[in-house]
Design a protein around this motif. Sequence first.
Motif, PDB file in Angstrom:
ATOM      1  N   ILE A 193       0.878  -1.189   0.000  1.00 23.56           N
ATOM      2  CA  ILE A 193       0.000   0.000   0.000  1.00 23.56           C
ATOM      3  C   ILE A 193       0.904   1.225   0.000  1.00 23.56           C
ATOM      4  O   ILE A 193       1.667   1.459   0.961  1.00 23.56           O
ATOM      5  CB  ILE A 193      -0.944   0.007   1.213  1.00 23.56           C
ATOM      6  CG1 ILE A 193      -1.770  -1.305   1.247  1.00 23.56           C
ATOM      7  CG2 ILE A 193      -1.853   1.241   1.151  1.00 23.56           C
ATOM      8  CD1 ILE A 193      -2.653  -1.510   0.040  1.00 23.56           C
ATOM      9  N   VAL A 194       0.847   1.970  -1.097  1.00 26.00           N
ATOM     10  CA  VAL A 194       1.699   3.171  -1.250  1.00 26.00           C
ATOM     11  C   VAL A 194       0.804   4.418  -1.109  1.00 26.00           C
ATOM     12  O   VAL A 194      -0.280   4.491  -1.722  1.00 26.00           O
ATOM     13  CB  VAL A 194       2.409   3.179  -2.612  1.00 26.00           C
ATOM     14  CG1 VAL A 194       3.255   4.451  -2.763  1.00 26.00           C
ATOM     15  CG2 VAL A 194       3.276   1.930  -2.745  1.00 26.00           C
ATOM     16  N   GLN A 195       1.299   5.342  -0.305  1.00 26.57           N
ATOM     17  CA  GLN A 195       0.558   6.593  -0.053  1.00 26.57           C
ATOM     18  C   GLN A 195       1.313   7.787  -0.686  1.00 26.57           C
ATOM     19  O   GLN A 195       2.521   7.906  -0.534  1.00 26.57           O
ATOM     20  CB  GLN A 195       0.398   6.831   1.439  1.00 26.57           C
ATOM     21  CG  GLN A 195      -0.414   8.084   1.771  1.00 26.57           C
ATOM     22  CD  GLN A 195      -0.437   8.341   3.256  1.00 26.57           C
ATOM     23  OE1 GLN A 195       0.643   8.486   3.878  1.00 26.57           O
ATOM     24  NE2 GLN A 195      -1.631   8.439   3.842  1.00 26.57           N
ATOM     25  N   ALA A 196       0.510   8.569  -1.379  1.00 22.22           N
ATOM     26  CA  ALA A 196       1.044   9.858  -1.908  1.00 22.22           C
ATOM     27  C   ALA A 196       0.405  11.005  -1.115  1.00 22.22           C
ATOM     28  O   ALA A 196      -0.818  11.138  -1.075  1.00 22.22           O
ATOM     29  CB  ALA A 196       0.729   9.989  -3.391  1.00 22.22           C
ATOM     30  N   LYS A 197       1.248  11.850  -0.485  1.00 20.69           N
ATOM     31  CA  LYS A 197       0.749  12.895   0.439  1.00 20.69           C
ATOM     32  C   LYS A 197       1.393  14.220   0.066  1.00 20.69           C
ATOM     33  O   LYS A 197       2.606  14.288  -0.137  1.00 20.69           O
ATOM     34  CB  LYS A 197       1.095  12.493   1.877  1.00 20.69           C
ATOM     35  CG  LYS A 197       0.555  13.436   2.928  1.00 20.69           C
ATOM     36  CD  LYS A 197       0.911  12.871   4.304  1.00 20.69           C
ATOM     37  CE  LYS A 197       0.378  13.769   5.399  1.00 20.69           C
ATOM     38  NZ  LYS A 197       0.764  13.262   6.746  1.00 20.69           N
ATOM     39  N   ASP A 198       0.503  15.246  -0.051  1.00 22.34           N
ATOM     40  CA  ASP A 198       1.075  16.555  -0.383  1.00 22.34           C
ATOM     41  C   ASP A 198       1.520  17.276   0.891  1.00 22.34           C
ATOM     42  O   ASP A 198       1.311  16.781   2.004  1.00 22.34           O
ATOM     43  CB  ASP A 198       0.069  17.396  -1.175  1.00 22.34           C
ATOM     44  CG  ASP A 198      -1.246  17.674  -0.419  1.00 22.34           C
ATOM     45  OD1 ASP A 198      -1.243  17.544   0.834  1.00 22.34           O
ATOM     46  OD2 ASP A 198      -2.245  17.945  -1.069  1.00 22.34           O
TER      47      ASP A 198
END
Length: 1197
Positions: free
Chosen positions: A524-529
């Motif tokens: 599970i990969v998370q992209a967060k600004d």
Amino acid sequence: MLIFYFLIKFLNQRCSCLKTVSEMVAEQRKILQCFSAICFILISQKSVLIWSQNLAPTFMANMTVVRVTEDAPKGTSVFRIAAEDKDGDPLLYGLEGELASVYFTVNSTSGDVTIKEAIDREIYANSNDHFGITITVDDGLNALVKKTLHIFIEDVNDNAPAFKGLPYQADVAEQNEEVGMEIFKVFASDSDRGNNGSVTYEILEFIPSDNVELFEISKNGSVFLKGQLEFARASIYQVLVKAVDQGKPEAKYSTTRLIINVIDIPNKPPEYLSSVYHVRIPENLPVNTVIITVTAIDGDRGINNPITYSINGTSTFKVDNVTGKVTTASMLDRENMEELITIDITAFELVNGIKDLSATATTTITILILDVNDNKPIFYSMHGTSTDTFRAIVPEETANGMPILHIFAQDLDQGNNGTFGAFLQGPDSTAFNLNRNIVYNEGMLTIQVANSEALDFERNDFLQFQAFDRDQANSPNSEITYTIIDGDLVKYFIINGSNGVISVVKPLDRESMDVSLNGIINLIVQAKDGGNPALSSTVQVAITVEDVNDNGPVFNQSTYFVAVPEDQQDRCVFEVRALDSDVTDSNRLMTYRIEDGARGQFIISTGRGELQQSACIHVTPETRLDYDGGPRKYRLTVAAIDFGFDPNTGYTTIQVDILDANDEAPILIGSSLSNVFANENGIINTTIVTIQAFDPDTDAELHFFIRGTECLDEKGRKMNSSLCKNWFQLTERSGSLVYSGPVDRESVQAVLLRVQVVDYNTVHSSNMSEEGHVKIIIADENDNAPIFSGTENRKVVVLEFVTEGLEVAVLEATDRDAGKNGAITFHIGEVNFTVPGASPVNKTTTESFYVQTSLNSKYMWEGSLRIKNHLELSLKGCWKIKIVAVDGGKPSNTVHHLLEVYVVNGSSKLQLVFDKLPGTVLLMEKQILSILEAAVPGTNVVVSKVLPAIKTSNLKRTIMDIYFIDDKGIVVNPDVIRGEIEKNVSALTSLIDLGLRAVGSLSSHLKSDNKANLHRVISILAVANITSVALAVLLPVYIRQRYQRKLKAASSISVAQLTSVKRNPMVFDVPGTNMYTTEGSNPIWNKTQFIEVTSCFNEDTCSDQQSLNSLDDNPIADEKDYFNIREPNTYKYQEKRGNVFFISAQKSDSENSHEATAHNFLSIALASHEERKCVGKPKSGKMINLLNNRRLNGTDL
């Protein structure tokens, strides 16, 4: 009374022939005198009986049968002889007979009988368990009293049952014999009686048993099948049978083995040597290339029918129907066919099975097609179309790492052949890059921007995962950070927070992953600004971990130790297992092979499916392990090979020790079968030789047997086998050849035995050896004494005048022994001389006679008794000589023969003339002598010579010279003997039937041959003078008689009758004259002028008549008259010259009358005997004259 009857009858017959009253009175007087003498004898005997008062003892009534137990020990008193004596005399008891002396001893005073030697009842089984002996009792006064006593032997259980007809073997077909069927019958005999000899049977065990009851036996020895036999389970059974008798108090038993051979029948389908067949082949094999060979054998091991093969469900491969070789039928292309191919091979028996069982079997071959680098990489568009030209539009703002084109690349080859590199080439290639430069078989190539500046776009790194934020660029709100927040095996991955590139932190191990993941890792990969609040989104990344053949097969032991029986076949002798940690079948599954050490004796087969991880080691079906021939140890190197692209191999070692199984037939050792010597009369159970045998098996149980016996003579010719069948026996376990009965070399000279050894523990092949031959040569022992050819004591006569070295007698002897034991020498053991009226005088053995020994043409030893020069022959008497025959054995055997030699005068012999050949007379000699001895009781008859009558023209005449010797050793006057013979009508008739034709004796007044010769000369001279005078005197008389005969014929013509004559049938026949009246005709007496004998029986009283006695004036010495033949009832008139039966010229008238009467009686008896032979036949018979002339000499005959 019979004596009175025959005596009176005979004398009355004689009286009836007398013609005067005075003669009849004289004869009656003789009858009364004989009657008185007989009465006196009987009365005197009666008086003796009256005066004898002591009575003989008698046995008690119970002395008839005695019972004796056969196991009675020596010295045991078994019975007592019981007898009583009315006079109270002391009694002495005894036993007689060979068996009595062997088994018993008796106390002579008490009569107690004890055992001397134990009695074996079985010896007398054929005589109803009994034998007879003679018991005796003696009172010292009367004759010895004897009686037969029957000994009955009571049986004891001293014999165990003995199996007959060994060894026992039976052949039984598997699954084909009905349960309960009799398959064999054993028999054991017990020589005891009753319950002691009643035998029952039971089975003690059978090998192999498998805890299944397959056999049972009845009480009479019948073996029955109790269950079905299977050849595959056991090909041979050993049944231990026990035979036990019912004896008390302890039964005896014996055991033997019954070998049952199981016969295989075709009831099983073929069997493949390997349960699974695997093969790996390259895809570029030429057509008709052999890829593997399958082998099947008949499931029925005892039949082995031929097998044929067929292939099913494929046209790519084919199989040879005979050899089982599988070959390629067409070119292979791995890329256009399945990589793993399975084909089915079916094996057919040429002979169909039975019982609805299939006669076919099918196996599967797994074929792995190996890749060959025969294909180049191909690029495909996203639409799946192969092309070598691609077009992509890239905005100039495209950042670095932005994929601009996806290209699918594939190489149909496998492994290294399908691994290829991907590169960008061209002047602008530096602006872009590929996501991967190495492709394994196939993969997606992504072309990314590598240098955005080259595109006049801002620089940016390539992100595998990229997130887009619509916020203002270059603001915190648009700065994206990547993190892996969850997933499987997170620790093995790292993500670049800026560009989102996921990298492997440490090598992955496909084998250590959880099986449930099935090789797929989910992250599970998370992209967060960077805004506030920060906004994020997640994505699931599925990473497939491909298995690499990085693990090889591993055995759980580096070395295994296995023990295999040498008879092991068709079974897995040992199972090995290796593990491969790879997870895909291509990398995990494996095959096994024996790399080294099998020596063609072992094969290995790989299991199927999950069992493919294991393999079974078998003994090669075409071969057999051999513990005895070696090798006894094998070191096998076994390899396990996986099916990966770059196969890995694991190794182990198996140490195989071969165990011995009883599979070898025993062998007789030739050196123990050479010719051996056995002594005749050898001691029972003594070992002659030991038959040796070799069996390489370690648990061999050898039993020796005699299969046949041949009896041979000294030249090797076969004889009746029953003569020596029970002489020898083999000890079953030790092989010792021993005596089992008395051996007699004289009946059989050699024995040829056929022997065999049997291994009772053999479970494979034959348990019997080949037959061997043992020749036993019987060595002679001096157990036979010489035997004289004549058992009776011989009597011979010797004349007074003999020369030195004269052979007196010849004795023949034989000895059944051989060599020196059978060589006989003769010598004189004892000599004594007896003169009538005097005591015997002992002589030294060398002073009178000697014996010469020789071997005659009949291979009989001959002892010639000869006279020495100083033998006193002037003394008349009897020499009693004991001739001893001694053989050459040590110790020697001796036998003697008593020879009585009588010194006689030549004139004392009596000569009998027979009309038989000498050989015939010799055959009748004993019969003649018995008749003569019966006719002249109280004398011994000795034959001196039996010679042909040379002087006679009739060659069938034989002269027998005999002497009669009385009990005192005195030679009896032949004239007296002649008279006795003539008086005995029955003896005389018997001799005539044997061919007697004349009886003669020498003159009593001739004392020597010299006197006889002198008298002959004087007689010849006197006859010559008398003849000259007679011619001068009788010539005128002859002329006168001639004319008188003519006158007589003329006067008798009136009574003439016609006679049928061939020459002149009408000529008159004149009685008493010539048939013809002519001068010189032959005389014929056609009319018998018979004169009644009773009218002139005594020739002395009829002086006016001619004598009709044919014996008158017929001296024996005259060749023409010695065998003078007369027609019956026809007599020739002769002048009377005196009676030839006169003993001397000085005898009285009464004696002359008596002898004449006896002579006439003999003549009538002979004539009557000849007439009886010719009753009813009017033909001429022969009357042979019994001649008694004083002038007869032995030399004249």
